[in-house]
Design a protein around this motif. Structure first.
Motif, PDB file in Angstrom:
ATOM      1  N   THR A 126      -1.162  -4.466  -5.355  1.00  0.00           N
ATOM      2  CA  THR A 126      -0.835  -3.077  -5.050  1.00  0.00           C
ATOM      3  C   THR A 126      -2.112  -2.297  -4.801  1.00  0.00           C
ATOM      4  N   PHE A 163       1.403   4.729  -5.909  1.00  0.00           N
ATOM      5  CA  PHE A 163       0.626   3.993  -6.908  1.00  0.00           C
ATOM      6  C   PHE A 163      -0.508   4.831  -7.504  1.00  0.00           C
ATOM      7  N   GLU A 164      -0.808   5.964  -6.886  1.00  0.00           N
ATOM      8  CA  GLU A 164      -1.898   6.827  -7.339  1.00  0.00           C
ATOM      9  C   GLU A 164      -1.688   7.218  -8.801  1.00  0.00           C
ATOM     10  N   THR A 166      -3.572   1.773  -3.377  1.00  0.00           N
ATOM     11  CA  THR A 166      -3.343   3.108  -2.829  1.00  0.00           C
ATOM     12  C   THR A 166      -3.934   3.096  -1.420  1.00  0.00           C
ATOM     13  N   VAL A 172       0.862  -1.183   0.000  1.00  0.00           N
ATOM     14  CA  VAL A 172       0.000   0.000   0.000  1.00  0.00           C
ATOM     15  C   VAL A 172       0.898   1.233   0.000  1.00  0.00           C
ATOM     16  N   SER A 173       0.728   2.083  -1.028  1.00  0.00           N
ATOM     17  CA  SER A 173       1.552   3.277  -1.110  1.00  0.00           C
ATOM     18  C   SER A 173       0.866   4.356  -1.941  1.00  0.00           C
ATOM     19  N   GLU A 174       1.116   5.595  -1.562  1.00  0.00           N
ATOM     20  CA  GLU A 174       0.604   6.732  -2.327  1.00  0.00           C
ATOM     21  C   GLU A 174       1.241   6.811  -3.707  1.00  0.00           C
ATOM     22  N   GLN A 191      -7.678   2.859  -1.653  1.00  0.00           N
ATOM     23  CA  GLN A 191      -8.133   1.516  -2.025  1.00  0.00           C
ATOM     24  C   GLN A 191      -8.012   0.566  -0.834  1.00  0.00           C
ATOM     25  N   LYS A 224       2.574  -0.291 -11.551  1.00  0.00           N
ATOM     26  CA  LYS A 224       2.588  -0.598 -10.115  1.00  0.00           C
ATOM     27  C   LYS A 224       3.366  -1.883  -9.868  1.00  0.00           C
TER      28      LYS A 224
END
Length: 80
Positions: free
Chosen positions: A69, A37-38, A71, A33-35, A74, A45
């Motif tokens: 992956t 990936f936005e 965000t 989970v990471s910003e 999500q 991703k």
């Protein structure tokens, strides 16, 4: 490879990411989970995460990595 070693490689390559890894020593599943990936396409991703473990895959130390992956938004939807 150890589960935590895989998680640590991903965390180093994607600072600030939340990483959960499970597996049996050669085949692993990762939820990242990471910003960052936005706005990225699914393939971008996946590539970002795979790049963090590329040397280990090339050497055969890591045989398979299945990646999910998300965000942060999500992930919040996924949990709730």
């Amino acid at each position: 490879m150890e589960i935590e070693a895989v998680a640590q490689l991903i965390r180093q390559g994607i600072p600030g990411a939340e990483v959960q890894v499970s597996g049996d020593g050669s085949h692993f599943d990762a939820v990242v989970v990471s910003e960052v990936f936005e706005g990225l396409t699914p393939i971008k991703k996946q590539r970002l995460v795979m790049d963090t473990v590329k040397p280990q895959i090339a050497s055969g130390e890591l045989h398979a990595l299945s990646i999910k992956t998300l965000t942060p938004a999500q992930a919040a939807e996924h949990v709730g």
